[in-house]
Motif scaffolding. Structure first.
Motif, PDB file in Angstrom:
ATOM      1  N   SER A  42       0.831  -1.213   0.000  1.00 27.70           N
ATOM      2  CA  SER A  42       0.000   0.000   0.000  1.00 27.70           C
ATOM      3  C   SER A  42       0.861   1.257   0.000  1.00 27.70           C
ATOM      4  O   SER A  42       0.539   2.242  -0.678  1.00 27.70           O
ATOM      5  CB  SER A  42      -0.921  -0.002   1.224  1.00 27.70           C
ATOM      6  N   LEU A  43       1.968   1.226   0.750  1.00 24.81           N
ATOM      7  CA  LEU A  43       2.870   2.366   0.773  1.00 24.81           C
ATOM      8  C   LEU A  43       3.588   2.529  -0.571  1.00 24.81           C
ATOM      9  O   LEU A  43       3.921   3.652  -0.978  1.00 24.81           O
ATOM     10  CB  LEU A  43       3.905   2.196   1.891  1.00 24.81           C
ATOM     11  N   LEU A  44       3.830   1.424  -1.250  1.00 19.29           N
ATOM     12  CA  LEU A  44       4.519   1.461  -2.547  1.00 19.29           C
ATOM     13  C   LEU A  44       3.604   1.896  -3.687  1.00 19.29           C
ATOM     14  O   LEU A  44       4.093   2.346  -4.739  1.00 19.29           O
ATOM     15  CB  LEU A  44       5.080   0.073  -2.883  1.00 19.29           C
ATOM     16  N   LEU A  45       2.295   1.785  -3.495  1.00 15.65           N
ATOM     17  CA  LEU A  45       1.336   2.024  -4.579  1.00 15.65           C
ATOM     18  C   LEU A  45       1.489   3.403  -5.231  1.00 15.65           C
ATOM     19  O   LEU A  45       1.548   3.479  -6.465  1.00 15.65           O
ATOM     20  CB  LEU A  45      -0.089   1.822  -4.067  1.00 15.65           C
ATOM     21  N   PRO A  46       1.533   4.511  -4.475  1.00 14.02           N
ATOM     22  CA  PRO A  46       1.646   5.818  -5.148  1.00 14.02           C
ATOM     23  C   PRO A  46       2.880   5.936  -6.037  1.00 14.02           C
ATOM     24  O   PRO A  46       2.791   6.397  -7.179  1.00 14.02           O
ATOM     25  CB  PRO A  46       1.711   6.811  -3.975  1.00 14.02           C
ATOM     26  N   GLY A  47       4.042   5.514  -5.524  1.00 19.04           N
ATOM     27  CA  GLY A  47       5.270   5.596  -6.306  1.00 19.04           C
ATOM     28  C   GLY A  47       5.255   4.684  -7.518  1.00 19.04           C
ATOM     29  O   GLY A  47       5.724   5.060  -8.601  1.00 19.04           O
ATOM     30  N   ASN A  48       4.700   3.471  -7.361  1.00 14.18           N
ATOM     31  CA  ASN A  48       4.615   2.546  -8.491  1.00 14.18           C
ATOM     32  C   ASN A  48       3.676   3.071  -9.575  1.00 14.18           C
ATOM     33  O   ASN A  48       3.932   2.896 -10.772  1.00 14.18           O
ATOM     34  CB  ASN A  48       4.146   1.171  -8.009  1.00 14.18           C
ATOM     35  N   LEU A  49       2.588   3.722  -9.144  1.00 12.48           N
ATOM     36  CA  LEU A  49       1.663   4.306 -10.122  1.00 12.48           C
ATOM     37  C   LEU A  49       2.328   5.440 -10.894  1.00 12.48           C
ATOM     38  O   LEU A  49       2.125   5.591 -12.108  1.00 12.48           O
ATOM     39  CB  LEU A  49       0.407   4.826  -9.417  1.00 12.48           C
ATOM     40  N   LEU A  50       3.127   6.237 -10.200  1.00 12.79           N
ATOM     41  CA  LEU A  50       3.816   7.346 -10.863  1.00 12.79           C
ATOM     42  C   LEU A  50       4.809   6.849 -11.907  1.00 12.79           C
ATOM     43  O   LEU A  50       5.126   7.572 -12.859  1.00 12.79           O
ATOM     44  CB  LEU A  50       4.551   8.202  -9.824  1.00 12.79           C
ATOM     45  N   ARG A  51       5.297   5.621 -11.739  1.00 15.91           N
ATOM     46  CA  ARG A  51       6.287   5.071 -12.682  1.00 15.91           C
ATOM     47  C   ARG A  51       5.639   4.439 -13.906  1.00 15.91           C
ATOM     48  O   ARG A  51       6.344   4.119 -14.871  1.00 15.91           O
ATOM     49  CB  ARG A  51       7.144   4.016 -11.972  1.00 15.91           C
ATOM     50  N   THR A  52       4.351   4.236 -13.866  1.00 15.06           N
ATOM     51  CA  THR A  52       3.670   3.640 -15.017  1.00 15.06           C
ATOM     52  C   THR A  52       3.562   4.679 -16.132  1.00 15.06           C
ATOM     53  O   THR A  52       3.546   5.881 -15.873  1.00 15.06           O
ATOM     54  CB  THR A  52       2.262   3.146 -14.638  1.00 15.06           C
ATOM     55  N   PRO A  53       3.463   4.243 -17.396  1.00 14.12           N
ATOM     56  CA  PRO A  53       3.374   5.200 -18.509  1.00 14.12           C
ATOM     57  C   PRO A  53       2.193   6.157 -18.397  1.00 14.12           C
ATOM     58  O   PRO A  53       2.304   7.322 -18.755  1.00 14.12           O
ATOM     59  CB  PRO A  53       3.236   4.287 -19.741  1.00 14.12           C
ATOM     60  N   ASP A  54       1.057   5.651 -17.887  1.00 15.55           N
ATOM     61  CA  ASP A  54      -0.144   6.486 -17.751  1.00 15.55           C
ATOM     62  C   ASP A  54      -0.729   6.274 -16.358  1.00 15.55           C
ATOM     63  O   ASP A  54      -1.618   5.434 -16.167  1.00 15.55           O
ATOM     64  CB  ASP A  54      -1.171   6.116 -18.824  1.00 15.55           C
ATOM     65  N   PRO A  55      -0.245   6.992 -15.348  1.00 14.80           N
ATOM     66  CA  PRO A  55      -0.672   6.758 -13.959  1.00 14.80           C
ATOM     67  C   PRO A  55      -2.174   6.887 -13.731  1.00 14.80           C
ATOM     68  O   PRO A  55      -2.739   6.171 -12.909  1.00 14.80           O
ATOM     69  CB  PRO A  55       0.081   7.844 -13.174  1.00 14.80           C
ATOM     70  N   PHE A  56      -2.833   7.789 -14.480  1.00 14.95           N
ATOM     71  CA  PHE A  56      -4.254   8.058 -14.239  1.00 14.95           C
ATOM     72  C   PHE A  56      -5.164   6.981 -14.832  1.00 14.95           C
ATOM     73  O   PHE A  56      -6.332   6.892 -14.473  1.00 14.95           O
ATOM     74  CB  PHE A  56      -4.637   9.429 -14.806  1.00 14.95           C
ATOM     75  N   HIS A  57      -4.622   6.180 -15.736  1.00 16.31           N
ATOM     76  CA  HIS A  57      -5.436   5.120 -16.346  1.00 16.31           C
ATOM     77  C   HIS A  57      -4.886   3.722 -16.048  1.00 16.31           C
ATOM     78  O   HIS A  57      -5.361   2.740 -16.609  1.00 16.31           O
ATOM     79  CB  HIS A  57      -5.516   5.324 -17.866  1.00 16.31           C
ATOM     80  N   ALA A  58      -3.901   3.627 -15.186  1.00 21.38           N
ATOM     81  CA  ALA A  58      -3.329   2.327 -14.833  1.00 21.38           C
ATOM     82  C   ALA A  58      -4.285   1.563 -13.916  1.00 21.38           C
ATOM     83  O   ALA A  58      -5.093   2.161 -13.188  1.00 21.38           O
ATOM     84  CB  ALA A  58      -1.985   2.522 -14.138  1.00 21.38           C
ATOM     85  N   ASN A  59      -4.198   0.239 -13.973  1.00 18.15           N
ATOM     86  CA  ASN A  59      -5.016  -0.613 -13.119  1.00 18.15           C
ATOM     87  C   ASN A  59      -4.382  -0.655 -11.728  1.00 18.15           C
ATOM     88  O   ASN A  59      -3.379  -1.336 -11.510  1.00 18.15           O
ATOM     89  CB  ASN A  59      -5.110  -2.022 -13.712  1.00 18.15           C
ATOM     90  N   ALA A  60      -4.971   0.081 -10.790  1.00 15.25           N
ATOM     91  CA  ALA A  60      -4.386   0.205  -9.448  1.00 15.25           C
ATOM     92  C   ALA A  60      -4.313  -1.138  -8.730  1.00 15.25           C
ATOM     93  O   ALA A  60      -3.366  -1.392  -7.971  1.00 15.25           O
ATOM     94  CB  ALA A  60      -5.201   1.207  -8.619  1.00 15.25           C
ATOM     95  N   THR A  61      -5.293  -2.007  -8.980  1.00 11.44           N
ATOM     96  CA  THR A  61      -5.309  -3.315  -8.319  1.00 11.44           C
ATOM     97  C   THR A  61      -4.120  -4.167  -8.768  1.00 11.44           C
ATOM     98  O   THR A  61      -3.431  -4.792  -7.950  1.00 11.44           O
ATOM     99  CB  THR A  61      -6.621  -4.064  -8.619  1.00 11.44           C
ATOM    100  N   GLU A  62      -3.864  -4.178 -10.069  1.00 10.36           N
ATOM    101  CA  GLU A  62      -2.730  -4.942 -10.589  1.00 10.36           C
ATOM    102  C   GLU A  62      -1.403  -4.367 -10.094  1.00 10.36           C
ATOM    103  O   GLU A  62      -0.481  -5.110  -9.742  1.00 10.36           O
ATOM    104  CB  GLU A  62      -2.763  -4.942 -12.125  1.00 10.36           C
ATOM    105  N   VAL A  63      -1.332  -3.045 -10.074  1.00 10.39           N
ATOM    106  CA  VAL A  63      -0.103  -2.395  -9.596  1.00 10.39           C
ATOM    107  C   VAL A  63       0.115  -2.710  -8.119  1.00 10.39           C
ATOM    108  O   VAL A  63       1.244  -2.940  -7.685  1.00 10.39           O
ATOM    109  CB  VAL A  63      -0.183  -0.860  -9.815  1.00 10.39           C
TER     110      VAL A  63
END
Length: 228
Positions: free
Chosen positions: A82-103
Motif C-alpha cells: 500500500s505504501l509502494l502504490l503511489p510511487g509505483n503508479l507514478l512510474r507507469t506510462p499512464d498513472p491516471f489510467h493504470a489498473n491500481a489493483t494490478e499495480v
C-alpha cells in the motif's frame, strides 16, 4: 554586474523559502517528508546509477525473504504494498489510467525490478534498519503531530550506511532531514518557552505571597501599636 547580483538572488530566494516554510502549519511540514517517501523519491544512488529509496529497501527485503521461502506477516506485506502504490503508479506510462489493483498486487516486483546491484552494498542490514525507521517514524510523527525520535534514528542509520558505502545523499534526503531537524528545533523552542512561562508565573506567585505576608505583618503591627 550579473555575478554580483547572483549571490543576492540566491540569498533572497533562501530567505523567502525559509519564511514560507516557517509559515506552513505543523501538519504540512510533517506531511512533506512522507509524500517524498511515498513517491519513492531516491535518497541516494548506487555506483551503477540505481536509485535507492527507503520504501524500495523495504520492498527488497520482503521480496528476498519471499524468495527464500520465509513468508512474513501478510499484514506487513500488504502494508508495504500500500505504501509502494503511489510511487509505483507514478512510474507507469499512464498513472491516471493504470489498473491500481494490478499495480498493488505487483508492488514488490515493480519497486525492486531495477535493484539487482543492491547486493553490492556493504552491511545492507544497516540501510534496511534505517529505511524501516524512517518510514514508520514519519507515519508516527504525523499521527503525533511532532517529530518522533524513531525518524531521526532512521536518518542516522541511513546516512551512516551511505557513508560506509561512499554513496552521496540526494537533495530529497537533505530535504527530509532538514524537515525533521527544523521540527525538533521548533519543539525544543516551544518547550523552552513553556518552561520560561511556568517559571515566570511561579515567580509572580511567590512575589504575591511575599507581598501578602508583608502586608499582613504590617497590619498586625499597626493593630498592636494601637492596642498599646
Amino acid at each position: 554586474s550579473q555575478p554580483s547580483q547572483q549571490p543576492n538572488l540566491i540569498i533572497s530566494t533562501m530567505t523567502w523559502g525559509g519564511r514560507l516554510w516557517r509559515g506552513l502549519p505543523t501538519a504540512a511540514r510533517l506531511l512533506a517528508p512522507l509524500i517524498v517517501l511515498l513517491a519513492q523519491s531516491p535518497f541516494t544512488h548506487l555506483p551503477s546509477g540505481t536509485a535507492i529509496s527507503p520504501l524500495q529497501v523495504m520492498a527488497k527485503f520482503l521480496a528476498s525473504e519471499a524468495q527464500k521461502g520465509r513468508q512474513r506477516s501478510k499484514l506487513l506485506v500488504d502494508t508495504c504494498k500500500s505504501l509502494l502504490l503511489p510511487g509505483n503508479l507514478l512510474r507507469t506510462p499512464d498513472p491516471f489510467h493504470a489498473n491500481a489493483t494490478e499495480v498493488w498486487h505487483a508492488g514488490l516486483e515493480l519497486a525492486t525490478r531495477k535493484m539487482d546491484s543492491y547486493q553490492s552494498i556493504a552491511h545492507p542490514e544497516m540501510l534496511m534498519g534505517g529505511a524501516w525507521c524512517i518510514v514508520f517514524g514519519c507515519v508516527l510523527s504525523l499521527l503525533l503531530r511532532r517529530v518522533h525520535l524513531l525518524q531521526l534514528f532512521g536518518f542516522s542509520l541511513f546516512g551512516g550506511s551511505m557513508y560506509m558505502n561512499s554513496l552521496s545523499p540526494t537533495i530529497q534526503f537533505g530535504f527530509c532531514l532538514m524537515c525533521a531537524i527544523q521540527q525538533m528545533h521548533k519543539q525544543a523552542e516551544k518547550r523552552r518557552q513553556l518552561a520560561d512561562q511556568a517559571a515566570a508565573e511561579e515567580e509572580i506567585t511567590e512575589n504575591k505571597k511575599d507581598s501578602d505576608t508583608a502586608a499582613s505583618a504590617s497590619k498586625k503591627g499597626k493593630k498592636k501599636g494601637k492596642g498599646e
